[in-house]
Design an enzyme around this catalytic site. Structure first.
Site, PDB file in Angstrom:
ATOM      1  N   ASP A  81       0.933  -1.376  -0.205  1.00 54.90           N
ATOM      2  CA  ASP A  81       0.169   0.118   0.100  1.00 54.90           C
ATOM      3  C   ASP A  81       0.889   1.177  -0.032  1.00 54.90           C
ATOM      4  O   ASP A  81       1.527   1.556   0.998  1.00 54.90           O
ATOM      5  CB  ASP A  81      -0.854   0.141   1.216  1.00 54.90           C
ATOM      6  CG  ASP A  81      -2.032   1.111   1.185  1.00 54.90           C
ATOM      7  OD1 ASP A  81      -1.787   2.011   0.726  1.00 54.90           O
ATOM      8  OD2 ASP A  81      -3.120   0.616   1.388  1.00 54.90           O
TER       9      ASP A  81
ATOM     10  N   HIS B 240      -7.861  -0.764  -9.559  1.00 53.03           N
ATOM     11  CA  HIS B 240      -7.572   0.485  -8.362  1.00 53.03           C
ATOM     12  C   HIS B 240      -6.494   1.128  -8.897  1.00 53.03           C
ATOM     13  O   HIS B 240      -6.504   2.352  -8.757  1.00 53.03           O
ATOM     14  CB  HIS B 240      -7.262  -0.083  -6.898  1.00 53.03           C
ATOM     15  CG  HIS B 240      -7.101   0.794  -6.096  1.00 53.03           C
ATOM     16  ND1 HIS B 240      -7.983   1.756  -5.584  1.00 53.03           N
ATOM     17  CD2 HIS B 240      -5.906   1.457  -5.210  1.00 53.03           C
ATOM     18  CE1 HIS B 240      -7.370   2.614  -4.810  1.00 53.03           C
ATOM     19  NE2 HIS B 240      -6.191   2.252  -4.397  1.00 53.03           N
TER      20      HIS B 240
END
Length: 405
Positions: A222, A315
């Site tokens: 992330d 994403h």
């Protein structure tokens, strides 16, 4: 180290600090020089003795290598608050934070032994829109500073909403962080109310290689695509230059979003499905078009059937900046709280994004994600707030003096 058993030091009461001038802050000046020495030799010391500087052109806790633990606290000023009270709060926080981050007890520290291991503690202060309204300082805000729109994907809970003040307290030791939270909160309890407290974490110090990208609780790497401190474009993307808001020069803005992860339904998705949703492999975070985490993403690569290996709705495709300006510096933390009634998990991400201009940099990306992002099936924004983060301060000054002084 300063000795608070000295009656002259003890006499520097909360009342005097709230009402005193900047000269009051000089009491701790004799100890600040030790901070740099500890930092320079920090690699030879236990992790608990590592120090991050408090004073400087920018506040700590932004470009600081992210620590293992973070607590975000939203405070609201009492309705009767005026500018002099706000100045007192900032002087108090600046003085106490400078001591705690250096491994010294705060001025009214009743558990002083808990302050002796700074563990890279940082304290960062932000101002929400409500502060400007309550203090009559609306003309001191940049035009672009306003609460975020409510997006179609949002399911916002007011308990995680905007606050007048923000404290972001980070460190590598949870005891050090908890002590700092207690000290900085209790000393303003007669002047503020706490709207919320959000606690986050990353891997413990030493668990992963230095500089490794964090993983969120979905298992994803992330934050791979993130401006790097020291890069040629970082300063222009993150630090405000003061052109439309002189007091903010050297400061920045913060978007703080609390994003719930729907872990129970995410568990039902197989590994290939998870990777297609995000656009990266789970094993090392490489884009599906490459082999290494930091490979340039290639959306033109197709499989044997001519189908793009990275879907347009993934994403990373939706989050990718379309202009050089659409970038911000993210510093996120996981949360894993006790499940609420009817839930089996209560996990997610405290997403902190720093940028020079929220409207120009953050909003276009967030709008694309709201319009369509395959990951929206498993993530739900439940909290949203924005803050202006004033620049750092010198040893004889206090945070926010350019606005409040």
């Amino acid at each position: 180290m300063a000795d608070n058993s000295n009656p002259h030091v003890r006499a520097l009461s909360r009342r005097r600090l709230l009402g005193g001038g900047v000269a009051t802050l000089g009491v701790a000046g004799i100890t600040w020089g030790a901070t740099t020495a500890i930092d320079q030799r920090g690699h030879d010391r236990p992790a608990g003795q590592l120090v991050e500087p408090f004073h400087g052109a920018h506040q700590g806790g932004i470009t600081t290598t992210p620590q293992a633990h973070a607590v975000f606290i939203g405070f609201d000023l009492l309705p009767s608050t005026d500018r002099s009270v706000a100045v007192g709060i900032m002087k108090m926080w600046s003085e106490d934070a400078s001591r705690l981050t250096a491994g010294q007890p705060a001025l009214a520290d009743t558990e002083r032994e808990l302050s002796l291991d700074p563990a890279r503690l940082t304290v960062t202060v932000g101002y929400g829109p409500g502060l400007f309204t309550k203090l009559g300082l609306q003309d001191s805000q940049p035009d672009w500073f306003a609460p975020l729109p409510i997006y179609a994907i949002d399911r916002l809970d007011d308990r995680w909403g905007a606050s007048d003040l923000l404290l972001q307290i980070c460190g590598d030791d949870p005891v050090t962080v908890a002590h700092a939270v207690r000290v900085l909160s209790k000393n303003v309890r007669a002047l503020t109310t706490i709207r919320w407290t959000q606690r986050g974490f990353r891997n413990a110090r030493g668990t992963t290689a230095e500089g490794a990208t964090m993983r969120n609780l979905m298992g994803q790497v992330d934050g791979t695509v993130n401006p790097r401190p020291g890069s040629t474009d970082f300063d222009s993307l993150v630090w405000h230059d003061g052109t439309d808001c002189p007091w903010l020069a050297g400061g920045t803005s913060l978007v703080l979003r609390r994003i719930r992860m729907e872990m129970d339904t995410w568990d039902e998705l197989d590994r290939p499905g998870r990777e297609i949703t995000v656009g990266r492999t789970l094993s090392n975070g490489a884009p599906l078009s490459g082999t290494d985490e930091f490979d340039e993403v290639d959306f033109e690569v197709t499989d044997a059937f001519g189908i793009p290996v990275i879907p347009q709705g993934s994403h990373i495709a939706r989050a990718r900046h379309t202009t050089p300006q659409e970038q911000f510096f993210r510093r996120a933390y996981n949360y894993d709280d006790a499940p609420e009634a009817g839930q089996s998990s209560n996990s997610g991400l405290i997403f902190a994004a720093y940028q020079r201009d929220i409207a120009a940099q953050y909003l276009p990306v967030q709008q694309r994600l709201s319009d369509f992002d395959a990951l929206n099936e498993w993530t739900t924004p439940i909290g949203s707030a924005v803050y202006l983060v004033p620049p750092g301060c010198g040893e004889n000054d206090y945070l926010g003096s350019g606005l409040l002084g």
